[in-house]
Design an enzyme around this catalytic site. Structure first.
Site, PDB file in Angstrom:
ATOM      1  N   ASP A 139      52.218  32.247  55.107  1.00 17.55           N
ATOM      2  CA  ASP A 139      52.302  32.640  53.682  1.00 17.55           C
ATOM      3  C   ASP A 139      51.222  33.407  53.060  1.00 17.55           C
ATOM      4  OD1 ASP A 139      54.914  31.795  53.896  1.00 17.55           O
ATOM      5  OD2 ASP A 139      54.828  30.138  52.774  1.00 17.55           O
ATOM      6  N   CYS A 159      64.816  26.453  52.971  1.00 13.28           N
ATOM      7  CA  CYS A 159      65.017  25.700  54.446  1.00 13.28           C
ATOM      8  C   CYS A 159      65.037  26.593  55.602  1.00 13.28           C
ATOM      9  CB  CYS A 159      66.319  25.078  54.416  1.00 13.28           C
ATOM     10  SG  CYS A 159      66.207  23.584  53.304  1.00 13.28           S
ATOM     11  N   GLU A 160      64.437  28.163  55.466  1.00 11.48           N
ATOM     12  CA  GLU A 160      64.263  28.790  56.461  1.00 11.48           C
ATOM     13  C   GLU A 160      63.424  28.062  57.501  1.00 11.48           C
ATOM     14  OE1 GLU A 160      60.813  30.022  54.594  1.00 11.48           O
ATOM     15  OE2 GLU A 160      62.855  29.398  54.118  1.00 11.48           O
ATOM     16  N   ASP A 161      62.326  27.417  57.164  1.00 13.89           N
ATOM     17  CA  ASP A 161      61.752  26.842  57.926  1.00 13.89           C
ATOM     18  C   ASP A 161      62.044  25.722  58.827  1.00 13.89           C
ATOM     19  OD1 ASP A 161      61.591  25.633  55.767  1.00 13.89           O
ATOM     20  OD2 ASP A 161      59.635  25.211  55.459  1.00 13.89           O
TER      21      ASP A 161
END
Length: 325
Positions: A158, A251-253
């Protein structure tokens, strides 16, 4: 009793017989050696630009390096700081900026970042810089397939967190020994929820990892993984999971952690590293964040028909920065 010749010799060599000048000289030498030792150790503890010595050793074979995928959103100041730091790290092959803003990047930001990258490109090696521009704003964009990646290793990061180059190189070195798994700095855990009759799980944040020492995920805000997982996320993973991530903007991670664990049947690897937060707040600071993440975990379990995540207590550290084992 006069004592033995050996004992008399010892008394002759005792500190009081050194004299004040020689005693001060001895103390200065001891202090100097101590400072040199601390400076050698502290070079990797202080600052962001410390590297690993073996990377400059010609006896080691050349490595492919890694690509950075940096996710950003309307924070050009943070993007500049992050890239200015990471271009100094050894092993960096290219930088891909995940751009999902409605307007394309300005000429000024493109020129600025290109100059930063060029200034750090040495020995005939040109660090690649590319804006991967997306038409829609979706968290799935950070894991879109990138076909022109030269390196196999991807460092997903990030724009509001910075890790010392020494930590990044340590994580890359760990990843090279386990290229099918995720290797990262931010661990999380899933816990069985025994408060309900059915088999559900609860998302465990940092404090649960700190308390138990157990984790089953490393978040993609700072993690290495193989570039093949970008293709698998974009093409092979169930479209319903991507749709859920896009719709709920979260919640893509976790979805990537499920994908890798399901493919490998193995846990990720947590690497110790000092994190510098250069941003302010994110979605994790919003109310109900943990509950939303718990919902994601259980939704993905239903999608896979099982819990693929594997927990572990293994942690990778740089032994040169550890005083005790």
């Amino acid at each position: 009793m006069k004592g033995s010749p050996f004992s008399r010799r010892i008394r002759q060599l005792s500190l009081p017989n050194l004299g004040p000048v020689r005693l001060k000289l001895l103390l200065c030498c001891c202090i100097a050696f101590t400072l040199i030792a601390l400076a050698g150790r502290g070079s990797t503890l202080l600052g962001w630009k410390a590297g690993l010595d073996y990377l400059d050793d010609p006896s080691f074979p050349p490595r492919k390096g890694y690509a950075i995928l940096i996710n950003t959103w309307k924070r050009n100041d943070l993007l500049k700081k992050s890239i200015a730091h990471y271009v100094s790290c050894c092993g960096l092959d290219s930088i891909h900026i995940i751009w999902s803003e409605p307007d394309p990047p300005s000429d000024s930001i493109v020129k600025y970042l290109d100059n930063v990258v060029q200034s750090k490109s040495t020995d005939g090696h040109r660090i690649g810089l590319k804006f991967d521009i997306n038409k829609e704003d979706s968290l799935n964009n950070r894991f879109k397939e990138i076909k022109d990646l030269r390196a196999d290793a991807v460092f997903s990061i990030d724009d509001d967190v910075i890790f010392p180059c020494s930590s990044v190189e340590l994580a890359y070195n760990v990843w090279e020994s386990a290229q099918d798994t995720m290797v990262g700095f931010v661990p999380r855990m899933h816990w069985p929820d025994h408060s309900r009759n059915k088999q559900d799980y609860v998302y465990g944040g940092w404090w649960s990892v700190w308390w138990t020492g157990r984790y089953s995920m490393v978040l993609s805000k700072a993690a290495f993984f193989h570039k093949k997982y970008l293709t698998m996320y974009t093409i092979e993973m169930a479209a319903s999971i991507r749709e859920y991530v896009g719709r709920n903007r979260n919640c893509e991670d976790i979805a990537m952690s499920f994908l890798v664990a399901n493919a490998t049947g193995a846990p990720p690897v947590w690497v110790e590293g000092k994190i510098f937060e250069i941003g302010t707040t994110g979605i994790s600071s919003l109310g109900g964040h943990s509950d939303k993440r718990t919902t994601c975990v259980n939704r993905f379990v239903a999608e896979y028909g099982k819990m693929p995540l594997v927990s572990t207590t293994v942690k990778a550290v740089d032994s040169r920065n550890c005083w005790f084992w």
